[in-house]
Design an enzyme around this catalytic site. Structure first.
Site, PDB file in Angstrom:
ATOM      1  N   LYS A  12      11.665  34.540  14.148  1.00  0.00           N
ATOM      2  CA  LYS A  12      10.388  32.874  13.885  1.00  0.00           C
ATOM      3  C   LYS A  12      11.617  31.720  14.401  1.00  0.00           C
ATOM      4  O   LYS A  12      12.643  31.500  14.371  1.00  0.00           O
ATOM      5  CB  LYS A  12      10.013  32.968  12.871  1.00  0.00           C
ATOM      6  CG  LYS A  12       9.246  33.746  12.483  1.00  0.00           C
ATOM      7  CD  LYS A  12       8.586  33.880  11.176  1.00  0.00           C
ATOM      8  CE  LYS A  12       7.037  34.943  10.477  1.00  0.00           C
ATOM      9  NZ  LYS A  12       6.483  34.941   9.384  1.00  0.00           N
ATOM     10  N   TYR A  52      -2.382  34.918  13.982  1.00  0.00           N
ATOM     11  CA  TYR A  52      -2.793  35.592  12.772  1.00  0.00           C
ATOM     12  C   TYR A  52      -4.294  35.295  12.594  1.00  0.00           C
ATOM     13  O   TYR A  52      -4.112  35.237  12.071  1.00  0.00           O
ATOM     14  CB  TYR A  52      -1.620  34.078  11.994  1.00  0.00           C
ATOM     15  CG  TYR A  52       0.321  34.733  12.275  1.00  0.00           C
ATOM     16  CD1 TYR A  52       0.399  35.536  11.462  1.00  0.00           C
ATOM     17  CD2 TYR A  52       0.561  33.558  12.674  1.00  0.00           C
ATOM     18  CE1 TYR A  52       1.547  35.935  11.075  1.00  0.00           C
ATOM     19  CE2 TYR A  52       2.350  33.970  12.882  1.00  0.00           C
ATOM     20  CZ  TYR A  52       2.666  35.512  11.670  1.00  0.00           C
ATOM     21  OH  TYR A  52       4.137  35.406  11.114  1.00  0.00           O
ATOM     22  N   PHE A  60      -2.334  28.960   4.014  1.00  0.00           N
ATOM     23  CA  PHE A  60      -1.280  29.015   4.477  1.00  0.00           C
ATOM     24  C   PHE A  60      -1.688  28.821   5.884  1.00  0.00           C
ATOM     25  O   PHE A  60      -0.489  28.698   6.657  1.00  0.00           O
ATOM     26  CB  PHE A  60      -0.021  29.814   3.964  1.00  0.00           C
ATOM     27  CG  PHE A  60      -0.431  31.062   3.729  1.00  0.00           C
ATOM     28  CD1 PHE A  60      -0.511  32.074   5.355  1.00  0.00           C
ATOM     29  CD2 PHE A  60      -1.063  31.961   3.406  1.00  0.00           C
ATOM     30  CE1 PHE A  60      -1.081  33.551   5.465  1.00  0.00           C
ATOM     31  CE2 PHE A  60      -1.115  33.320   3.205  1.00  0.00           C
ATOM     32  CZ  PHE A  60      -1.216  33.868   4.834  1.00  0.00           C
ATOM     33  N   THR A  94       7.786  39.505   1.793  1.00  0.00           N
ATOM     34  CA  THR A  94       7.231  38.241   2.787  1.00  0.00           C
ATOM     35  C   THR A  94       8.582  36.389   2.135  1.00  0.00           C
ATOM     36  O   THR A  94       8.490  35.850   2.810  1.00  0.00           O
ATOM     37  CB  THR A  94       5.706  37.387   2.648  1.00  0.00           C
ATOM     38  OG1 THR A  94       5.261  39.065   2.684  1.00  0.00           O
ATOM     39  CG2 THR A  94       5.415  36.266   3.250  1.00  0.00           C
ATOM     40  N   ARG A 105      15.429  38.554   5.816  1.00  0.00           N
ATOM     41  CA  ARG A 105      14.705  36.897   5.455  1.00  0.00           C
ATOM     42  C   ARG A 105      15.469  36.899   3.898  1.00  0.00           C
ATOM     43  O   ARG A 105      15.121  35.660   3.926  1.00  0.00           O
ATOM     44  CB  ARG A 105      13.617  37.708   4.419  1.00  0.00           C
ATOM     45  CG  ARG A 105      12.711  37.689   6.132  1.00  0.00           C
ATOM     46  CD  ARG A 105      11.078  38.586   5.215  1.00  0.00           C
ATOM     47  NE  ARG A 105      10.398  37.632   6.265  1.00  0.00           N
ATOM     48  CZ  ARG A 105       9.117  38.771   6.303  1.00  0.00           C
ATOM     49  NH1 ARG A 105       8.668  39.701   5.660  1.00  0.00           N
ATOM     50  NH2 ARG A 105       8.387  38.431   7.372  1.00  0.00           N
ATOM     51  N   ASN A 115      10.540  32.221   6.654  1.00  0.00           N
ATOM     52  CA  ASN A 115      11.018  33.241   6.286  1.00  0.00           C
ATOM     53  C   ASN A 115      11.737  34.170   7.858  1.00  0.00           C
ATOM     54  O   ASN A 115      11.971  35.604   7.486  1.00  0.00           O
ATOM     55  CB  ASN A 115       9.888  34.232   5.414  1.00  0.00           C
ATOM     56  CG  ASN A 115       9.304  34.828   6.436  1.00  0.00           C
ATOM     57  OD1 ASN A 115       8.585  33.938   7.490  1.00  0.00           O
ATOM     58  ND2 ASN A 115       8.035  35.230   5.480  1.00  0.00           N
ATOM     59  N   HIS A 118       9.389  38.338  11.821  1.00  0.00           N
ATOM     60  CA  HIS A 118       7.929  38.788  11.800  1.00  0.00           C
ATOM     61  C   HIS A 118       8.013  40.310  12.037  1.00  0.00           C
ATOM     62  O   HIS A 118       8.074  40.128  12.614  1.00  0.00           O
ATOM     63  CB  HIS A 118       6.824  38.421  12.438  1.00  0.00           C
ATOM     64  CG  HIS A 118       5.771  39.138  12.861  1.00  0.00           C
ATOM     65  ND1 HIS A 118       4.269  39.026  11.513  1.00  0.00           N
ATOM     66  CD2 HIS A 118       4.735  40.015  13.365  1.00  0.00           C
ATOM     67  CE1 HIS A 118       3.379  40.044  11.658  1.00  0.00           C
ATOM     68  NE2 HIS A 118       3.955  39.683  13.053  1.00  0.00           N
ATOM     69  N   GLU A 129      -0.680  43.265  17.692  1.00  0.00           N
ATOM     70  CA  GLU A 129       0.262  42.662  18.183  1.00  0.00           C
ATOM     71  C   GLU A 129       1.543  43.225  19.376  1.00  0.00           C
ATOM     72  O   GLU A 129       2.040  41.687  20.048  1.00  0.00           O
ATOM     73  CB  GLU A 129       1.872  42.425  16.923  1.00  0.00           C
ATOM     74  CG  GLU A 129       0.351  41.792  15.634  1.00  0.00           C
ATOM     75  CD  GLU A 129       1.328  41.775  14.601  1.00  0.00           C
ATOM     76  OE1 GLU A 129       2.630  41.882  14.968  1.00  0.00           O
ATOM     77  OE2 GLU A 129       0.527  41.246  13.468  1.00  0.00           O
TER      78      GLU A 129
HETATM   79  O1  CDP Z   1       5.170  38.131   7.483  1.00  0.00           O
HETATM   80  P1  CDP Z   1       4.674  39.058   6.405  1.00  0.00           P
HETATM   81  O2  CDP Z   1       3.300  40.125   7.065  1.00  0.00           O
HETATM   82  O3  CDP Z   1       5.340  39.394   5.322  1.00  0.00           O
HETATM   83  O4  CDP Z   1       3.413  38.523   5.424  1.00  0.00           O
HETATM   84  P2  CDP Z   1       1.591  37.994   5.200  1.00  0.00           P
HETATM   85  O5  CDP Z   1       1.218  37.814   4.153  1.00  0.00           O
HETATM   86  O6  CDP Z   1       1.318  39.008   6.794  1.00  0.00           O
HETATM   87  O7  CDP Z   1       1.733  36.707   6.038  1.00  0.00           O
HETATM   88  C1  CDP Z   1       2.150  36.419   7.689  1.00  0.00           C
HETATM   89  C2  CDP Z   1       2.514  34.608   7.551  1.00  0.00           C
HETATM   90  O8  CDP Z   1       2.268  34.071   6.161  1.00  0.00           O
HETATM   91  C3  CDP Z   1       4.443  35.000   6.620  1.00  0.00           C
HETATM   92  O9  CDP Z   1       5.480  35.761   6.928  1.00  0.00           O
HETATM   93  C4  CDP Z   1       4.866  34.036   6.236  1.00  0.00           C
HETATM   94  O10 CDP Z   1       5.132  33.188   7.233  1.00  0.00           O
HETATM   95  C5  CDP Z   1       3.717  33.000   5.931  1.00  0.00           C
HETATM   96  N1  CDP Z   1       3.119  33.563   4.383  1.00  0.00           N
HETATM   97  C6  CDP Z   1       3.371  31.656   3.823  1.00  0.00           C
HETATM   98  O11 CDP Z   1       3.526  30.792   4.075  1.00  0.00           O
HETATM   99  N2  CDP Z   1       2.605  31.663   2.750  1.00  0.00           N
HETATM  100  C7  CDP Z   1       2.082  32.536   1.833  1.00  0.00           C
HETATM  101  N3  CDP Z   1       1.943  32.178   0.897  1.00  0.00           N
HETATM  102  C8  CDP Z   1       1.870  33.987   2.278  1.00  0.00           C
HETATM  103  C9  CDP Z   1       3.073  34.559   3.666  1.00  0.00           C
HETATM  104 MG    MG Z   2       1.598  40.663   7.985  1.00  0.00          MG
END
Ligand code: CDP
Ligand code: MG
Length: 141
Positions: A12, A52, A60, A94, A105, A115, A118, A129
């Site tokens: 990222k 996304y 978010f 995450t 991370r 973080n 991805h 993806e």
């Molecule tokens: O990336 P991951 O699959 O672990 O998490 P996700 O739940 O699919 O969320 C996608 C991305 O959104 C995360 O990697 C974070 O960068 C962001 N995010 C955030 O900014 N705030 C949250 N509460 C949850 C996710």
């Molecule tokens: Mg995800």
């Protein structure tokens, strides 16, 4: 039984800006992933929203897609036995605050949004993806 899988990884914008790309690529290779494809890109807000789309409407979403379009990213097609889970395990959860020592991370993430990396979360999302960033002919080797 183990299954050879492909997954989509992204370094990222925070990690690219922090000069962490080389360290993350070395970690990927040291953990037995084969890099099938790799591109450095600066994606647009629209392109980030498309990627996304599953998170559209979440609180978010707007900030996340601003962040993901704020600078260069490195998108990677990775292959390994059980690659989807293996890559998510190597990244950590995450929220970097909950991540274990030794995860990417933990080392490079600075907030739940920033973080560092991805990873696809299931076979169907990995297919979507991978195809978002790579044409089939680019992943034949
Ligand atoms: O990336 P991951 O699959 O672990 O998490 P996700 O739940 O699919 O969320 C996608 C991305 O959104 C995360 O990697 C974070 O960068 C962001 N995010 C955030 O900014 N705030 C949250 N509460 C949850 C996710
Ligand atoms: Mg995800």
């Amino acid at each position: 039984m183990k299954t050879l899988q492909r997954t989509l990884a992204i370094v990222k914008p925070d990690a690219v800006a922090n000069n962490a790309t080389g360290d993350i690529l070395a970690t990927i290779e040291a953990n037995g992933f084969r890099i099938l494809g790799m591109k450095m890109l600066h994606i647009s807000k629209d392109e980030a929203e498309g990627f996304y789309a599953v998170h559209a409407g979440k609180p978010f979403f707007d900030s996340l897609t601003d962040f993901m379009s704020s600078g260069m990213v490195v998108v990677l097609a990775l292959e390994k036995d059980d690659a989807i889970k293996a890559w998510r395990d190597l990244m950590g959860p995450t929220n970097p605050a909950s991540a274990a020592e030794g995860t990417i991370r933990k080392k490079w993430g600075s907030s739940i949004e920033r973080n560092a990396t991805h990873g696809s979360d299931a076979e169907d999302t990995a297919r979507f993806e991978l195809s978002y960033f790579f044409a089939g002919y680019q992943l034949v080797h």
